[in-house]
Design an enzyme around this catalytic site. Structure first.
Site, PDB file in Angstrom:
ATOM      1  N   TYR A  15       0.767  -1.233   0.061  1.00  0.00           N
ATOM      2  CA  TYR A  15       0.050   0.044  -0.057  1.00  0.00           C
ATOM      3  C   TYR A  15       0.963   1.233   0.178  1.00  0.00           C
ATOM      4  O   TYR A  15       1.910   1.405   0.895  1.00  0.00           O
ATOM      5  CB  TYR A  15      -0.987   0.122   1.374  1.00  0.00           C
ATOM      6  CG  TYR A  15      -1.878   1.232   1.173  1.00  0.00           C
ATOM      7  CD1 TYR A  15      -2.410   1.598   0.458  1.00  0.00           C
ATOM      8  CD2 TYR A  15      -1.590   2.008   2.304  1.00  0.00           C
ATOM      9  CE1 TYR A  15      -3.400   2.893   0.266  1.00  0.00           C
ATOM     10  CE2 TYR A  15      -2.385   3.244   2.420  1.00  0.00           C
ATOM     11  CZ  TYR A  15      -2.986   3.701   1.287  1.00  0.00           C
ATOM     12  OH  TYR A  15      -3.978   4.846   1.446  1.00  0.00           O
ATOM     13  N   ASP A  67      -0.819  -7.023   6.957  1.00  0.00           N
ATOM     14  CA  ASP A  67      -1.832  -6.512   6.786  1.00  0.00           C
ATOM     15  C   ASP A  67      -2.940  -7.281   5.909  1.00  0.00           C
ATOM     16  O   ASP A  67      -2.768  -7.530   4.983  1.00  0.00           O
ATOM     17  CB  ASP A  67      -1.294  -5.182   5.721  1.00  0.00           C
ATOM     18  CG  ASP A  67      -2.367  -4.221   5.356  1.00  0.00           C
ATOM     19  OD1 ASP A  67      -3.769  -4.449   5.389  1.00  0.00           O
ATOM     20  OD2 ASP A  67      -2.030  -3.134   5.148  1.00  0.00           O
ATOM     21  N   LYS A 101     -12.073  -0.409   4.642  1.00  0.00           N
ATOM     22  CA  LYS A 101     -12.183  -1.122   3.616  1.00  0.00           C
ATOM     23  C   LYS A 101     -13.398  -2.106   3.761  1.00  0.00           C
ATOM     24  O   LYS A 101     -14.635  -1.856   3.930  1.00  0.00           O
ATOM     25  CB  LYS A 101     -10.947  -1.898   2.828  1.00  0.00           C
ATOM     26  CG  LYS A 101     -10.072  -0.645   2.614  1.00  0.00           C
ATOM     27  CD  LYS A 101     -10.332   0.390   1.487  1.00  0.00           C
ATOM     28  CE  LYS A 101      -9.348   1.384   1.247  1.00  0.00           C
ATOM     29  NZ  LYS A 101      -8.276   1.718   2.355  1.00  0.00           N
TER      30      LYS A 101
HETATM   31  C1  LIG Z   1      -3.909  -2.511   2.068  1.00  0.00           C
HETATM   32  C2  LIG Z   1      -4.063  -1.269   2.945  1.00  0.00           C
HETATM   33  N1  LIG Z   1      -3.529  -1.039   3.914  1.00  0.00           N
HETATM   34  C3  LIG Z   1      -3.571   0.060   4.553  1.00  0.00           C
HETATM   35  C4  LIG Z   1      -4.477   1.089   4.178  1.00  0.00           C
HETATM   36  C5  LIG Z   1      -4.760   2.322   4.878  1.00  0.00           C
HETATM   37  O1  LIG Z   1      -5.829   2.414   5.385  1.00  0.00           O
HETATM   38  P1  LIG Z   1      -6.751   3.797   5.644  1.00  0.00           P
HETATM   39  O2  LIG Z   1      -6.957   4.420   4.319  1.00  0.00           O
HETATM   40  O3  LIG Z   1      -7.866   3.266   6.498  1.00  0.00           O
HETATM   41  O4  LIG Z   1      -5.890   4.881   6.434  1.00  0.00           O
HETATM   42  C6  LIG Z   1      -5.021   0.908   2.877  1.00  0.00           C
HETATM   43  C7  LIG Z   1      -5.650   1.827   2.140  1.00  0.00           C
HETATM   44  O5  LIG Z   1      -6.214   1.801   1.238  1.00  0.00           O
HETATM   45  C8  LIG Z   1      -4.714  -0.322   2.239  1.00  0.00           C
HETATM   46  O6  LIG Z   1      -5.360  -0.635   1.028  1.00  0.00           O
END
Ligand SMILES: Cc1ncc(COP(=O)(O)O)c(C=O)c1O
Length: 433
Positions: free
Chosen positions: A114, A185, A210
């Site tokens: 990410y 993650d 998500k």
């Molecule tokens: C795989 C993954 N991890 C972490 C995040 C970060 O999350 P947030 O947007 O809730 O801060 C995202 C955001 O798209 C993501 O796709």
């Protein structure tokens, strides 16, 4: 009326049952079936605050407990119970795990992951002298070789946006054997798709924004661990950095979680069908989705996941003209991660919404997933008149591409060893999120 849920115990219930039942208040006649939304900054105290007592809502907040309870139950399954901590966003949760690494320490992380997390890792490297070892997370030997002397392994599987699948038992086991703390993650897989704690992870991370919340109306994150000491450290980070969630957002996330099993099942079916059709499409050079039998992650995902997730990686063929019209003919064949709109709660790259489920497919086959065709009178990504393979329209493909200025800036920063946003490995990937 207390919102404190029943304490969570190892649950042999199916995850589909857990999502509808966990985190509810104790069942008393006339009692609430749902937790309420307690709006408090401060709690009444008798004097000196004792350990575990609610006192100030930044340190602990009973508005978080029902959701935390439900997520911990989901991630821990029938195994040893653990603790979940809700954060203000997925990024706040990532920041909390990076804060576990000492100055001058080493983080092993996927070369594709990410993007904002990668940018933050780059800043930590620059400010705190932390070494980043980027690895192909699907290459187990490379991951294991990078673990020696490391402090943290941050794994993402499947990765955003490349859909690479790590051998979780192997890499997490190797990390544990070397005393390297591991974080997975699990945003793309959800606890219904895989439970990394069972594969040996120390911490599971979520962008609750998500699938878990699932309605594009909140931004939240979470960490789950079975290690009480680690949990206390992460909790302290949350308190001191104020990375806390609002009561109503957490309530919404719990309400969204109630339908996770149904949403995720349908989203996965749609994605697998969409991937299959895109793979046969003349304007598509490459499709990544672990459901495809030829996908490099297929066997591994079959072995360690329940399902394949609902995000797809797509590289348009050069001849498709996708992106060329927008970028003066110079940008071709770039990848984009796509998802049926709203299945992940929010999609940074909209592939165009699939028609309402149950919509007839182009070949008239019906079936559970029929994403190809006209939708709401607008030309969707795969829409096209008449029989034969539908043409990909620039309408779809132009949207994932970043404005040229931002792209150039990111490329420049990347080449200088800085931000990798949208320019990982020079391929110009665009992540969902
Ligand atoms: C795989 C993954 N991890 C972490 C995040 C970060 O999350 P947030 O947007 O809730 O801060 C995202 C955001 O798209 C993501 O796709």
């Amino acid at each position: 009326m207390s919102t404190t849920p029943e304490p969570h115990e190892a649950s042999e219930l199916s995850p589909a049952t857990v999502v509808v039942s966990a985190g509810r208040p104790a069942r008393v006649q006339g009692g609430h079936i749902n937790p309420s939304v307690p709006m408090n900054s401060t709690y009444v105290s008798q004097g000196v605050v004792t350990s575990g007592e609610l006192s100030y809502a930044r340190g602990d907040n009973d508005a978080w407990h029902p959701f935390e309870e439900a997520l911990a139950t989901l991630e821990c399954g029938g195994g040893e119970p653990g603790e979940a901590l809700v954060f203000s966003s997925g990024m706040a949760a990532i920041a909390a795990v990076f804060a576990l690494v000492p100055d001058g320490g080493t983080i092993v992380l996927p070369r594709h992951a990410y993007q904002a997390g990668m940018v933050l890792a780059g800043q930590i490297r620059d400010r705190h002298g932390v070494t980043l070892r980027h690895v192909d997370i699907a290459d187990t030997d490379a991951v294991v070789a990078a673990l020696d002397g490391a402090d943290l392994l941050l794994a993402e599987s499947p990765t955003n946006p490349m859909l690479e699948v790590a051998d979780l038992p192997a890499v997490l086991g190797a990390a544990r054997a070397r005393g390297v703390r591991s974080v997975v993650d699990n945003t793309f897989a959800t606890p219904l798709g895989q439970r990394p704690l069972e594969h040996g992870a120390d911490i599971v991370l979520h962008s609750v924004t998500k699938y878990l919340a699932g309605h594009s109306d909140v931004v939240l994150g979470a960490l789950v661990t079975r290690d009480a000491e680690l949990s206390a450290t992460l909790r302290e980070h949350r308190t001191l950095h104020g990375a806390i969630a609002g009561p109503f957002e957490v309530w919404l996330a719990l309400r969204g979680l109630r339908t996770l099993a149904l949403r995720f099942e349908r989203a996965q079916a749609n994605a697998a069908e969409l991937a299959r059709r895109l793979a046969d499409h003349p304007d598509v050079a490459e499709v990544r989705h672990p459901s495809l039998p030829g996908d490099p992650g297929h066997e591994r995902a079959t072995a360690q996941m329940n399902g394949f997730g609902a995000i797809i990686g797509v590289r348009p063929a050069e001849r498709s003209g996708v992106g060329r019209r927008r970028a003066g003919g110079r940008r071709r064949g770039r990848r984009a991660a796509v998802a049926p709109r709203d299945v992940a709660g929010r999609c940074g790259v909209h592939a165009g919404a699939p028609p309402p489920l149950g919509h007839r497919s182009r070949d008239g086959a019906g079936g559970p997933a029929a994403p190809v065709g006209r939708h709401r009178g607008r030309r969707g990504p795969l829409a096209g008149p008449g029989p034969g393979p539908p043409r990909l329209t620039p309408w779809l493909w132009a949207r994932p591409l970043r404005p040229r200025v931002r792209y150039r800036r990111n490329r420049r920063a990347h080449n200088q060893g800085g931000s990798v946003e949208g320019a990982q490995e020079g391929l110009g990937h665009r992540a969902v999120g």
